[in-house]
Structure formats: structure tokens, C-alpha cells
Design an enzyme around this catalytic site. Sequence first.
Site, PDB file in Angstrom:
ATOM      1  N   HIS A   1       3.673  -2.394   3.127  1.00 21.11           N
ATOM      2  CA  HIS A   1       3.844  -1.153   2.449  1.00 21.11           C
ATOM      3  C   HIS A   1       5.022  -0.808   1.749  1.00 21.11           C
ATOM      4  O   HIS A   1       6.042  -1.020   2.300  1.00 21.11           O
ATOM      5  CB  HIS A   1       3.549   0.081   3.363  1.00 21.11           C
ATOM      6  CG  HIS A   1       2.276   0.007   4.267  1.00 21.11           C
ATOM      7  ND1 HIS A   1       2.035  -1.029   5.325  1.00 21.11           N
ATOM      8  CD2 HIS A   1       1.025   0.574   4.126  1.00 21.11           C
ATOM      9  CE1 HIS A   1       0.651  -0.893   5.675  1.00 21.11           C
ATOM     10  NE2 HIS A   1      -0.097   0.151   5.130  1.00 21.11           N
TER      11      HIS A   1
ATOM     12  N   ASP B   1       0.838  -1.255  -0.068  1.00 29.54           N
ATOM     13  CA  ASP B   1       0.048  -0.018   0.056  1.00 29.54           C
ATOM     14  C   ASP B   1       0.717   1.452  -0.061  1.00 29.54           C
ATOM     15  O   ASP B   1       1.919   1.313   0.624  1.00 29.54           O
ATOM     16  CB  ASP B   1      -0.813   0.019   1.233  1.00 29.54           C
ATOM     17  CG  ASP B   1      -2.086  -0.892   1.262  1.00 29.54           C
ATOM     18  OD1 ASP B   1      -1.857  -1.779   0.601  1.00 29.54           O
ATOM     19  OD2 ASP B   1      -2.865  -0.898   2.137  1.00 29.54           O
TER      20      ASP B   1
END
Length: 478
Positions: free
Chosen positions: A444, A302
Site C-alpha cells: 500500500h 493499493d
Amino acid sequence: MRTHRLLPSLLLLGSLAMTTACSSGSSVTASGTAAARPGASTTASPARTVDPAKIKGLQIVSDNSESTSCAWATSYPDVPGATAMADAMKKDVQERLAIFRESCDNGSADFGGELNISHQFLVASGDVLGVRLTTLGGAGAGSGLGRRTYWYDGRAGVSRTALDLVDSGSQDAFLAALKSGLEGREGTDPDTLAQAFDDRSALAGELVDMAFTADGGLRVTFNPGAVGAGAAGSYVVTLPRATVTPWLSAFGKRAQEQSVSPSGSLDLGATATPTPAVPTHTASGDDDTDCEQVKCVALTFDDGPSAAYTGTLLTYLAQYDARATFFTVGQNVVAHPELVRAEARAGSEVGNHSWSHPDLTKLTAEEVAYQLNRTSAAIKAATGQAPTLFRPPYGAVDSTVRHATRLSPVLWTLDTEDWKYPDASKVAQSVISKVKRNDVVLMHDIHPTSVAAVPQILRTLSAQGYHFVTVSHLRATM
């Protein structure tokens, strides 16, 4: 627990509309719409659009929490040569975040529930750089909506404030025109305006959002409560070019000229403008992995793309013929479309993670649609393919969010909490020790330690017989 609703997201910046005249007889326009989007025009002459992908060496400094109970997301640009400007933005962001997190941790009564700081380029041309940060939410008396513009003068090599656009000797005339443009506006009264404009030192602290329109006018935006009733929203006064030009400083005139007629290149005197390495790996074809027959796992990343880390991550994935799913933030997509193209070219999937990482469940359906549609358009422009998946920031999704888009929501089954623990070994073990067949793993690609953990994850799980596929492939073959 949320005690009050945030002002309506980054998408609805309230302002009032009217046209008046200043004492010189030239027009002063204050106009807007309650449905204006951030960066959208609040006058008939919008600001020119800046393509951040053309800024050499640009890095977007992004960070966020993943907790809905203390949700925050921040971003600001770091442009080579404008270190002083990036430092000023960093300082302001960190101060706001510190206040917010303290309020959140202490359960203060004035805690706003979410902090979101996004950025927008105003001009990036010649030796002039202008950026606006928009803040929503927070804690304390400063919570709600706030906007501030930051300016960099490459010729002098210094960071400048919004008020530096106006020559010091012309500030009396400039302020008189602003006051005239506000008189009679709903939510203002003579006593309030007199008090605001008589205290010059306090007023200087309110004149923090100034930018040029495409035709050279100067748009001045007062944050809610600065010169009138807070409930009335932002007050906007636009001074036409003919009126404001004589009052501009030397830097202000250069900023005006570069806003009206951009030179097409930015030179702030940087000694080096490093550009991110973009892997050239190309997937050999469609993935024929049968997840009913073999063990599969979907690694998802992400908040990117990140100029500093995404390219390295793609190289790691290519070494194991691994495919992943990237849930990208729109602000970062437009800054680094070349990295998004590289993700798609390598056989990975590009999904939508909103434009600026707000909690979508706190927005209206219109606002949700705008956040997602704008990001999908950026992804399609970069890759030629519109996304089919979205991951709601913080995993927050409800019926309003679902009905506002045709994208399919994707959450996760294994959370590494890599944002909380900046330790590559710990992140790797959080996957290796817990992963199960058909897991969707949340990571991430904006954290260096998270990216550094990937080789160990790929090496260990490959040895255990795992295959790395996209979310859509996993869904289709389970």
C-alpha cells in the site's frame, strides 16, 4: 459473521419526495430518489461540483483494514489553513472506528460487518470550506447510514457546524419551515414531529447535514430515524433561496454566495500550502522483459495515490527502472490526478480499486458498476487511458461483482500485511524472504513504512536477478 445488511452502500441514499408550503407562503421542497448517488442532487438544483485537484496543499487522510471479517475504510480531507476542521473530522472518524473495532473484536450482536466513511467537497472557494462525510455501517444504535457536514470559516479562522449557517435569532422561523416541510410525509406523524422539534437541544444534534444548492437554496437532510421512521430513509427538505437567505448568519451568507458563484480560488489564511513533489521520470518505451526467460515479480500498491508518499515511491522505482501496478481509489485520483499521470508516465500501470473502498460483494450490481465506472472515468481523465484491471477491496469478489464490470479482477499471491505491521524492515523482509518467481505482491502506498521498505526490496531482489513488471505484462509474458 454479518448479522444484517448495510443500507445500500454509498450509492443509494433513500429519501421521499413531495412539495409543500410553509406558513409564509413560499415553497419548501423535499424531494429525492431511492436511486440517488452520494453527492447527487436530491432536488432540481444540484450542488456545484468542486474539483479537489484545485485545492492547493490538499491531503486525503485515508486508512483501511484488509480483513473481510472486520472490514473498514475511512477518508477525510486535510486542507491547509483548516486544521481545526480536519481535527473535528479526525475526532469523529476515530470515535466511530473505535466503537466499530471494539464491536468487531468482541463479536457483539450489533456488529454491522463493515464501516465505510467517505468524503465529498461541498464548497471550496474564497474563505469558505464545506465537506460532507458519509458513514455506512458500523456498530450499535448509530449503525447504518449517517451524514454530517463540516464547515470552516477562513475569515474568523474557526470550524463551524451546519447549524452555524443559520443566525441564532432566526432559528425559530427556520425550524418552523423545516417542520412544515416534513408534515404529511410518509413515515412521519404529528406526535413524532412535535417531539422531535420541541426538544431543541436534541434537534440540534440531528441538524448536522446542511448544504447549499447551485441556486442558493439550503438543503437539509435528516439521517434515518431522526424525524420519522428509520425504514423510510433520509428525509430531505430544501428551502428556496428567497426563503432562507434572511435567516442565514453572516457566515451562512458567505457560504451561500461561494456555493452559488465560486470565486475560483480558496484562501483560508494558511501560511504555507505545500504541494506534493511529482516525479518527472518517463519510461523509455514499452517493457520488453521476457518473463519466460528471466525472473519477474509484480509489485502492486493499493489505496493511493497519496500526496505524502506516492511521489517518493515513484522516485524509488525509477532508480531501478522498476515498473509497478497501482490500484487507485477514485476519491484520491480526483484529488491528485498529477500523481496518477506520473505513475502512467513512468511506465507503471494504473488499476481501479473502487471509488471509496467498500466490500463490493455487499453491493448490488448497479452499485458495483457505479463504484468502478466512476473510478475508471477519473483514471482516464487523469491519464488519457482507461484501466483494464481492478482489485476488489479486501479481495472480495463474487459472480455479481464479476458480471457488473468488464474489468479483469486481480488479487495477489504474496500479502505483506504492511497495513498491520508499521515497520519498514519487517515489510521488506516479508517480501524478500517469501517472494517467488511471477509473484504478485500486495502493498500500500498510503503507509510511510511501506514506501520506506521499497528501496531494500528493489535492491535485494535486483541483486537476485528479479525484474519488476506490471501485472498486465506479467500475465502477457508468462
